[in-house]
Design a protein around this motif. Structure first.
Motif, PDB file in Angstrom:
ATOM      1  N   THR A  85      47.062 -32.674 -10.364  1.00 42.42           N
ATOM      2  CA  THR A  85      47.025 -34.133 -10.475  1.00 42.42           C
ATOM      3  C   THR A  85      48.124 -34.615 -11.411  1.00 42.42           C
TER       4      THR A  85
ATOM      5  N   TYR B  83      43.063 -41.482  -8.287  1.00 40.89           N
ATOM      6  CA  TYR B  83      41.763 -41.777  -8.884  1.00 40.89           C
ATOM      7  C   TYR B  83      41.923 -41.814 -10.394  1.00 40.89           C
ATOM      8  N   ARG B  84      41.274 -42.792 -11.015  1.00 42.09           N
ATOM      9  CA  ARG B  84      41.438 -42.940 -12.462  1.00 42.09           C
ATOM     10  C   ARG B  84      40.274 -43.697 -13.078  1.00 42.09           C
ATOM     11  N   LYS B  85      40.121 -43.472 -14.358  1.00 45.71           N
ATOM     12  CA  LYS B  85      39.223 -44.277 -15.191  1.00 45.71           C
ATOM     13  C   LYS B  85      40.129 -44.927 -16.225  1.00 45.71           C
TER      14      LYS B  85
ATOM     15  N   LEU C 209      42.065 -38.624 -12.441  1.00 46.38           N
ATOM     16  CA  LEU C 209      40.944 -37.808 -11.990  1.00 46.38           C
ATOM     17  C   LEU C 209      41.258 -37.075 -10.690  1.00 46.38           C
ATOM     18  N   THR C 210      40.543 -35.996 -10.484  1.00 47.75           N
ATOM     19  CA  THR C 210      40.606 -35.282  -9.212  1.00 47.75           C
ATOM     20  C   THR C 210      39.630 -35.961  -8.254  1.00 47.75           C
TER      21      THR C 210
ATOM     22  N   ASP D 174      36.030 -35.463  -9.242  1.00 46.54           N
ATOM     23  CA  ASP D 174      35.572 -36.152 -10.451  1.00 46.54           C
ATOM     24  C   ASP D 174      35.478 -37.666 -10.290  1.00 46.54           C
ATOM     25  N   LYS D 175      36.010 -38.215  -9.204  1.00 44.46           N
ATOM     26  CA  LYS D 175      36.155 -39.669  -9.088  1.00 44.46           C
ATOM     27  C   LYS D 175      34.839 -40.442  -9.148  1.00 44.46           C
TER      28      LYS D 175
ATOM     29  N   ILE E 116      33.332 -35.264 -17.367  1.00 43.92           N
ATOM     30  CA  ILE E 116      34.726 -35.110 -16.953  1.00 43.92           C
ATOM     31  C   ILE E 116      35.478 -34.490 -18.121  1.00 43.92           C
TER      32      ILE E 116
END
Length: 187
Positions: free
Chosen positions: A58, A70-72, A88-89, A92-93, A99
């Protein structure tokens, strides 16, 4: 004589069982470490944001395209108040907790003993770490007090700074340098 042979057979079976249990325990331990995903962390300063990744693929994808699928995102959560983005993978999304990248960054998950980290600054330097503690210190302070520097040694000609600490400051980080080269497909 029969008792001797029977005893040897029983002893051999016990050794085999112990060996199987030992191998099974090692496999479970290896799986637990893999499940923790606490062996590496990557950080990038990019366009006023601080990005964090716990997955090398990633991270590499982000370096190529400048975004992550994908992200936070935490507005103002970065080390200097900038937006903090955890890449994120796919697996994990949808998670709301557990995480590895977020937990390591926030001090809730210890790094493995074989930790490896990279931090890319907007100054063109690439910092390489063998401990999460050193990475946290550089993130907080902005500089590495103990280091071994190689100019133009990075994949795109960046200056590479191998971050050291009091325990290893007088040694050339040969193992860390080899790991960096292997991770970045360099000779």
């Amino acid at each position: 004589m029969k008792k001797l042979i029977a005893g040897a057979v029983v002893a051999g079976a016990m050794i085999a069982l112990t060996g199987c249990q030992s191998n099974q325990a090692k496999q479970e331990e290896t799986k637990e470490v893999a499940d923790l995903n606490n062996q590496d962390l990557y950080e990038v300063q990019h366009e006023g944001r601080h990005y964090v990744f716990d997955d090398f693929a990633t991270y590499q994808s982000f370096l190529e395209v400048g975004e992550t699928s994908y992200r936070k995102v935490f507005i103002g959560g970065g080390p200097k108040g900038e937006t903090l983005v955890f890449g994120l993978t796919g697996k994990d999304k949808k998670k709301t907790s557990g995480i590895a990248g977020i937990d390591m960054y926030n001090g809730k998950l210890e790094a493995s003993e074989a930790f490896y980290g990279e931090m890319r600054g907007e100054d063109g330097r690439l910092y390489v770490f063998s401990t999460l503690e050193d990475m946290e210190d550089v993130r907080t302070v902005g500089e590495a007090p103990y280091r071994f520097t190689q100019i133009a040694a990075g994949p795109q000609g960046q200056t590479v700074v191998y971050v050291l600490n009091k325990s290893n400051k007088k040694k050339q980080p040969v193992e860390l340098m080899a790991k960096f080269k292997a991770m970045n497909n360099m000779k």
